[in-house]
Design an enzyme around this catalytic site. Structure first.
Site, mmCIF file in Angstrom:
data_model
loop_
_atom_site.group_PDB
_atom_site.id
_atom_site.type_symbol
_atom_site.label_atom_id
_atom_site.label_comp_id
_atom_site.label_asym_id
_atom_site.label_seq_id
_atom_site.Cartn_x
_atom_site.Cartn_y
_atom_site.Cartn_z
ATOM 1 N N SER A 148 -1.194 -4.887 -34.411
ATOM 2 C CA SER A 148 -1.600 -4.648 -33.318
ATOM 3 C C SER A 148 -1.560 -3.151 -32.842
ATOM 4 O O SER A 148 -1.268 -2.747 -31.763
ATOM 5 C CB SER A 148 -0.822 -5.570 -32.143
ATOM 6 O OG SER A 148 -0.775 -6.688 -32.426
ATOM 7 N N ARG A 149 -1.740 -2.172 -33.742
ATOM 8 C CA ARG A 149 -1.831 -0.887 -33.716
ATOM 9 C C ARG A 149 -0.495 -0.319 -33.178
ATOM 10 O O ARG A 149 -0.672 0.881 -32.467
ATOM 11 C CB ARG A 149 -3.048 -0.363 -32.930
ATOM 12 C CG ARG A 149 -3.326 -0.644 -31.449
ATOM 13 C CD ARG A 149 -4.521 0.292 -30.796
ATOM 14 N NE ARG A 149 -4.469 1.567 -31.090
ATOM 15 C CZ ARG A 149 -3.387 2.322 -30.633
ATOM 16 N NH1 ARG A 149 -2.299 1.971 -30.176
ATOM 17 N NH2 ARG A 149 -3.565 3.592 -30.766
ATOM 18 N N LEU A 150 0.509 -0.933 -32.990
ATOM 19 C CA LEU A 150 1.808 -0.412 -32.343
ATOM 20 C C LEU A 150 2.817 0.273 -33.692
ATOM 21 O O LEU A 150 3.967 -0.094 -33.640
ATOM 22 C CB LEU A 150 2.677 -1.502 -31.803
ATOM 23 C CG LEU A 150 1.900 -2.163 -30.729
ATOM 24 C CD1 LEU A 150 2.850 -3.501 -29.961
ATOM 25 C CD2 LEU A 150 1.452 -1.227 -29.515
ATOM 26 N N HIS A 151 2.002 1.394 -34.146
ATOM 27 C CA HIS A 151 2.806 2.230 -35.340
ATOM 28 C C HIS A 151 3.869 2.859 -34.945
ATOM 29 O O HIS A 151 4.206 3.134 -33.820
ATOM 30 C CB HIS A 151 1.399 3.097 -35.816
ATOM 31 C CG HIS A 151 0.231 2.315 -35.785
ATOM 32 N ND1 HIS A 151 -0.140 1.313 -36.532
ATOM 33 C CD2 HIS A 151 -0.899 2.957 -35.300
ATOM 34 C CE1 HIS A 151 -1.524 1.092 -36.452
ATOM 35 N NE2 HIS A 151 -1.877 1.863 -35.527
#
Lengths: 214, 214
Positions: free
Chosen positions: A192-195
């Site tokens: 979820s692009r929470l890198h």
């Protein structure tokens, strides 16, 4: 689906790993060695290919170079000092490196300063290269305009003949740079692009680590 | 062999293809589409990952972004306009892109100027993304300092709950840029480091093509 819709839909959900403060080495070059070894051990094409960015005037420029050594004070690559990148570095030694291992969902971003390495070290690497690459480096006036492929092949052919009887000598304008980092970021893709992004900054000779919003 | 000797010995002899003047399209964006399609059709991880370089002050900076559209006038990617790259582009819109397909022994280098795309286009892409990515973009103040992974996950959790009953809205500071090229180089690896390099330069609105020494 149009072609651009197809491109827009290209996305991966990164789930392979995570990067937490408790797991990283306090020294970013040591941490780099760990990730680099992971990449060497994975089935990855050219794990040492990295994007080197320089500035000329007010314009960035970038190209792939190959990492050839990891030293305690930085990252070494080789080039023609008269190439565009060589001239740009002479005018402004501030550079950035981006090295990415897509299969591991990882990238490392490096900001630093480039310095020429010693002649001895450049010699050592030059003479370790295959004969044809040594001759290729002698023949090519890198980044300059070339009239045709044939001209290059002709020049290479003559040079290969010449150096049948004569050991190639490293041109003085061919050698290494070391990039000494002052900032390094380790990026691990997450879902979820929470890198995860951990950034090391050299402050008064000490590496400080902070986490950045992805 | 020491670790650095092992790294120094990492090299490929590029033999997959060649790039000749007679084979390229006179328009570099058309030529890019051809190579991009080749990459899409090959078994390559994230063929649309590209290294975007910007300048802040006298220092280059670079990171991976995903190519999301190829338009007749340039290359589109999306980001948070308040991220480091967004702020850097606002201050200096000169950028460079490097996109590399190692498995095809190819790289493309682009120099150009970045412009914001229209709100409508940014909307269209934003709402095409998965729900979690939309919420992730709302939650993340990209490039700012984050205290802990937990803080981000907590914020994400609250936001996911909130947006169960409410459609996420694209933040005004999240959107696309188009990079309009003024120079593009197509690089095809060849044996003995005698690579093919064709460089397109926009001169008075017309693309000129020259070959460069490798």
């Amino acid at each position: 689906m149009t072609h651009n819709e197809e491109i827009a839909a290209l996305r991966s959900d990164y789930r392979k790993s995570e990067l937490l403060e408790k797991d990283v080495d306090p020294n970013p070059i040591h941490q780099f060695r760990i990730w680099f070894d992971n990449a060497m051990n994975a089935e990855i094409a050219e794990p040492n290919a990295m994007c080197l960015s320089t500035v000329h005037g007010n314009q960035p420029d970038s190209r792939i170079v190959l990492l050839k050594a990891i030293k305690d004070d930085g990252f070494v690559f080789f080039t023609n000092y008269h190439s565009s990148k060589g001239l740009q570095i002479e005018a402004n030694p501030n550079v950035a490196i981006n090295i990415v291992w897509l299969e591991l969902e990882r990238q490392v971003r490096i900001s630093g300063t480039a310095y020429k390495i010693s002649e001895e070290e450049s010699d050592r690497y030059f003479y370790s290269r295959p004969f044809e690459s040594q001759v290729g480096a002698i023949v090519s006036t890198q980044s300059e305009r070339l009239n045709s492929r044939e001209e290059l092949e002709e020049a290479m052919k003559s040079a290969l003949e010449k150096y049948q009887n004569e050991k190639p000598v490293r041109p003085k304008h061919w050698g290494g740079y070391i990039v000494q980092p002052n900032e390094m970021e380790f990026w691990q893709g997450r879902t979820s692009r929470l890198h995860d992004r951990l950034q090391y900054r050299l402050i008064n000779g000490v590496w400080d680590i902070i986490r950045l919003f992805p």
